[in-house]
Each structure stands twice: as structure tokens, then as C-alpha cells.
Write an enzyme that holds these catalytic residues in place. Structure first.
Site, PDB file in Angstrom:
ATOM      1  N   CYS A 177       0.801  -1.227   0.000  1.00 35.22           N
ATOM      2  CA  CYS A 177       0.000   0.000   0.000  1.00 35.22           C
ATOM      3  C   CYS A 177       0.833   1.275   0.000  1.00 35.22           C
ATOM      4  O   CYS A 177       0.311   2.355  -0.290  1.00 35.22           O
ATOM      5  CB  CYS A 177      -0.934   0.000   1.211  1.00 35.22           C
ATOM      6  N   HIS A 182      12.624   0.886   5.285  1.00 30.73           N
ATOM      7  CA  HIS A 182      12.421  -0.520   4.920  1.00 30.73           C
ATOM      8  C   HIS A 182      12.935  -1.409   6.048  1.00 30.73           C
ATOM      9  O   HIS A 182      14.114  -1.362   6.393  1.00 30.73           O
ATOM     10  CB  HIS A 182      13.164  -0.842   3.620  1.00 30.73           C
ATOM     11  N   HIS A 221      -1.742  19.552   7.524  1.00 28.86           N
ATOM     12  CA  HIS A 221      -2.633  18.486   7.057  1.00 28.86           C
ATOM     13  C   HIS A 221      -1.905  17.141   7.084  1.00 28.86           C
ATOM     14  O   HIS A 221      -0.710  17.067   6.770  1.00 28.86           O
ATOM     15  CB  HIS A 221      -3.131  18.777   5.635  1.00 28.86           C
ATOM     16  N   HIS A 226      -2.392   6.618   5.638  1.00 32.38           N
ATOM     17  CA  HIS A 226      -2.974   5.498   4.906  1.00 32.38           C
ATOM     18  C   HIS A 226      -4.078   4.823   5.722  1.00 32.38           C
ATOM     19  O   HIS A 226      -3.837   4.362   6.840  1.00 32.38           O
ATOM     20  CB  HIS A 226      -1.899   4.473   4.559  1.00 32.38           C
ATOM     21  N   ASN A 285     -10.348   1.009   1.860  1.00 32.44           N
ATOM     22  CA  ASN A 285      -8.904   1.001   1.640  1.00 32.44           C
ATOM     23  C   ASN A 285      -8.653   0.705   0.158  1.00 32.44           C
ATOM     24  O   ASN A 285      -8.810  -0.418  -0.288  1.00 32.44           O
ATOM     25  CB  ASN A 285      -8.251  -0.062   2.536  1.00 32.44           C
TER      26      ASN A 285
END
Length: 472
Positions: A197, A276, A360, A364, A397
Site C-alpha cells: 500500500c 524498509h 494536514h 494510509h 482502503n
């Protein structure tokens, strides 16, 4: 660096304040008469240094505009209808149906999310052609709208980046876009797969890097996901969650490094930070595509997902914080860290107030639990979380494109003002946490906007119950 430069600059200014105009005139006459060659050399060196500085500066990357695909009304599905279709498929046990109902009741979804056309009928069609039909519909729909909004001709686009995690046919999705819009033969085309995502932010980061070395270029970024092909038909509990949470959507973004586009663009890209955690086995395995014991392919979500996401976010904001936070917040964090680590004081580490760095937040919408945790840990207000919660409620989603539906919500509400800073946070398999920071170049007038929220924005925000019972 800034802390060291401030006293040096202050000392220099204090010294220069004691120098009169006559001193400067005397110094110039002395140099002009006795050191003409030195003056020439210094002038040339200064000009060379200034030229080198401006040539080596990173190119500014502007977001000209973006578009989010809004599916047809016939693809809307209520939570009750979703459960009826799930039961009618005949794939699931009573226990699996009960689990999916429980997930959906707590999901934060409304009654107007969208599913693919071929999953709305029984039996479901999960063929390659049905999957391609869904992807073409959402990708081309988003790109068509973007080209209409910007007026940019397809052959002017020099860079193309497409991301889709689970559906990667041959020829690639990027090749399908090249074929559909007859993009030029020397286009730099990239197709990102399996990155989850957060691939939308990764695509922006890749496009930014390419725009640094290719002057006067446009980059088209397309983010999507395919549900038709990836729908799970088994009864493994850890794989059933994705069936409930993912919905149809796509976004297309046009970036430019042309200075002439600055005035007409909406945002300037300030930072991208990628984290990562794939070297850690627990992080690597927390979102995993695999087969169950009956060879049904699905995406398994580990119970460690929330903890892994929290650690990834912590690492990401540790890198991002010094780039965006005011010095006062950085000093408070540094002092609390020294007190805790060096002096072994039993105090809580200072949590930086990111509301001082951003107006702002686009987080996700991986699920209601994710949003609740981030609201708590980042100490955000319901107003800051509204775009994320309303996107989850209205569209579900939509994977990597979700962040753009959230930004579109803020634009439709008329909240984006010139100078505002926006933080996009994406999470994805691997495990990854990626951030993009944008600076608003102009105030967005919602009356002039066309996005999927405009015809219904007055209905939001709505109160979302913690549990919405489903009776079917």
C-alpha cells in the site's frame, strides 16, 4: 549546522556594524590600485562558485494536478450486500462468514464503497480478462481525467511510473498505458509490483529521482490495485481480512520539473523519506502472499502487524523529524533523550508535536485500528484525522491510491491554503513505511475543483460508530 551558524552570523554582523562607508571606499581604492589581478581572480572565482551552486542544486519537483477515479454507481455495495455476495459464493464456512462480518462491522466502512463489477455476481468471475477489465477501467479513468484537467498532451510525458502490488500481467500495466495513450518511444517507463500500500509514495520518490536528471520533463505516476484477481476464496483466518478491507480505486498524478509550471501547479515536493524493515524476519513476514492448504492464494496478515507498523513509523519519523520540525521541538527531544540514555532518568521520551510542522495529515487508511493508533501516538485531533477516516468510510482502503483520495477530501473542503504543509504516510508489505511532504503553492478553490468528493462533500464529515451491526 544552524545552531553553529547563528552565533557566527551574529558576530559578523556586529563587526560589520562598526565599519563605516569611508572604510569600504578606502578598501576598494586600495584593492583597485594595487591588486587589480586579485580582484579579477576573486570575481571569476565567485562567479564560478555561484554558477556551480545553482547548477548542483536539486531541481524543484511540482505536482501540477492529480485525479482520483470514482467508480460507477452500479458498483456501490452496502455492508449487507457484501455479506450476501460473500455467503452466496459458497466458498466460506459459517465460522469464516462470522469472522468477516465481525471485521466489517468494526471496519469504519460506510454503505457506499465500491467493488469490481465481476465480483458483484454469482458465481464470481476472477479470470484474467475480468481482472484486466477492472484495471483498465480504473487506470484509464484516472489518467483521462488528469489529462483533461491539466491539458498536457500524452506525447509531452517523458516518465511513467505505475504501481500495482498483486496484479502484474505481461505486457506490464505501464505498457498498457503507453499503448492506450500512444506515449513517445523514448519514454522512461517503470512498473512496480509487490510493494504494498505504500507503493504510491515509492512511485513519487522514483519519479522525483528521475526528474533530477531529466530536465524539462513531465512524470506521470499511476497508483492502483486489482481486487478481481486477488480475491481470496479459502477459509484461512489470517487471509480473510483483506477481502473485507480493500475496495476499488486508482489515482493518477502529474509531476513536473519545469520552472514555467510553478505558477500553475498545486504543490511542491519537499521531502520523501523511505523506511524498509525487510531485514527483520518478523517485519518481512507480517504481510505475506501465499497459498493455504487447499492452494487458494491470499494475503496473510500477521498479528504482529500493528507492532511492526509502529516500529516502522518510529524509524521513519526519526529521519523525517529533523527535516521538518522546528528547532525548539528538536531540542526538547534531544534533551529528553540525553536525560533518559545518559543520566538514566525515568522519564518518558519527548514526543515531537508534528502539528507544528504540518497543517494536514494524509495517513494510509489501512484499517480503523491503524488510524486509532496513529491518532493516539502522534497526538492528532479529530480534525486532522478527518480526511483519513472519511476516506475509509466512503471509499474503503484503495491501497496505494488512498492517500490521494484523502488529499482530494481536504481540497474539496477548501482547507488547503497557500503555504500549507501536507504529510502523506504510507505503510506496505516488506515491511515499509514511507513519507512524502508537500508544500502548497497556492490556495485551492474547491469551486474550481473536480474530484470524487465534490458532488457530496457537504454530507461529510459523518459520525462513524465503533461497531455497525450487519443484519442480512
Amino acid at each position: 549546522m544552524y545552531l553553529l551558524l547563528v552565533p557566527l552570523i551574529a558576530m559578523l554582523l556586529a563587526h560589520l556594524s562598526t565599519v563605516s562607508l569611508e572604510n569600504f571606499t578606502e578598501l576598494w581604492n586600495h584593492v583597485r590600485l594595487n591588486h587589480f589581478l586579485t580582484v579579477i581572480l576573486c570575481s571569476v572565482s565567485l562567479a564560478f562558485a555561484v554558477t556551480l551552486y545553482f547548477m548542483s542544486r536539486p531541481r524543484s519537483v511540482y505536482l501540477v494536478d492529480f485525479a482520483c477515479y470514482k467508480p460507477e454507481p452500479s458498483q456501490k455495495v452496502t455492508r449487507e450486500r457484501f455479506m450476501e455476495l460473500t455467503k452466496a459464493s459458497g466458498c466460506f464456512t459459517e465460522e469464516s462468514l462470522a469472522l468477516q462480518q465481525k471485521i466489517l462491522e468494526k471496519s469504519g466502512f460506510g454503505q457506499m464503497t465500491y467493488v469490481p463489477k465481476k465480483l458483484l455476481r454469482v458465481p464470481r468471475d476472477q479470470s484474467m480478462s475480468a481482472s484486466m477489465e477492472e484495471t483498465d477501467q480504473v487506470m484509464f479513468g484516472a489518467v483521462d481525467e488528469l489529462l483533461t484537467k491539466t491539458g498536457v498532451k500524452p506525447r509531452d510525458i517523458g516518465i511513467l511510473v505505475v504501481n500495482s502490488s498483486l496484479f502484474n500481467p505481461t505486457p506490464s500495466l505501464s505498457a498498457r498505458i503507453v499503448n492506450r495513450y500512444k506515449l513517445r518511444g523514448n519514454i522512461l517507463s517503470y512498473n512496480l509490483g509487490g510493494m504494498g500500500c505504500s507503493a504510491g509514495v515509492i512511485s513519487i520518490d522514483l519519479a522525483k529521482s528521475l526528474l533530477q536528471v531529466h530536465p524539462n520533463s513531465y512524470a506521470l505516476v499511476v497508483s492502483t490495485e486489482n481486487l478481481t484477481r486477488s480475491w481470496y476464496r479459502g477459509n484461512e483466518r489470517s487471509m480473510l481480512v483483506t477481502n473485507c478491507l480493500f475496495r476499488v480505486g486508482a489515482a493518477a498524478v502529474l509531476l513536473s520539473n519545469k520552472f514555467s509550471d510553478r505558477r500553475g501547479s498545486k504543490y511542491r515536493l519537499v521531502h520523501t523519506v523511505r523506511t524498509h524493515k525487510g531485514a527483520d524476519d518478523k517485519c518481512f513476514n507480517c504481510v505475506l502472499q501465499q497459498e493455504d492448504d487447499k492452494q487458494n492464494v491470499g494475503v496473510s496478515l500477521s498479528k504482529d502487524l500493528m507492532a511492526v507498523a509502529g516500529e516502522s513509523l518510529k524509524t521513519n519519523i526519526t529521519t523525517l523529524g529533523p527535516l521538518v520540525l522546528p528547532v525548539s521541538e528538536q531540542l526538547l527531544f534531544f534533551v529528553s533523550l540525553i536525560a533518559k540514555k545518559v543520566f538514566k532518568m525515568k522519564i518518558k521520551p519527548h514526543i515531537p508535536d508534528f502539528k507544528l510542522a504540518f497543517e494536514h495529515f494524509c495517513i494510509h487508511p489501512g484499517g480503523r485500528g491503524v488510524l486509532d493508533e496513529l491518532e493516539k501516538n502522534l497526538e492528532l485531533t479529530p480534525w486532522h484525522m478527518e480526511p483519513s477516516r472519511m476516506t475509509l468510510y466512503r471509499f474503503g482502503n484503495t491501497s496505494s491510491s488512498s492517500l490521494w483520495y484523502e488529499l482530494a477530501y481536504s481540497e474539496a473542503k477548501g482547507r488547503i491554503r497557500k503555504g500549507d504543509r501536507i504529510w502523506q504516510i504510507g505503510f506496505g508489505s516488506g515491511f515499509k513505511c514511507n513519507s512524502a511532504v508537500w508544500h502548497a503553492i497556492k490556495t485551492i478553490d474547491p469551486a474550481k475543483e473536480k474530484n470524487p468528493w465534490m458532488d457530496e462533500i457537504d454530507e461529510f464529515p459523518v459520525q462513524v460508530p465503533k461497531v455497525a451491526p450487519i443484519v442480512y
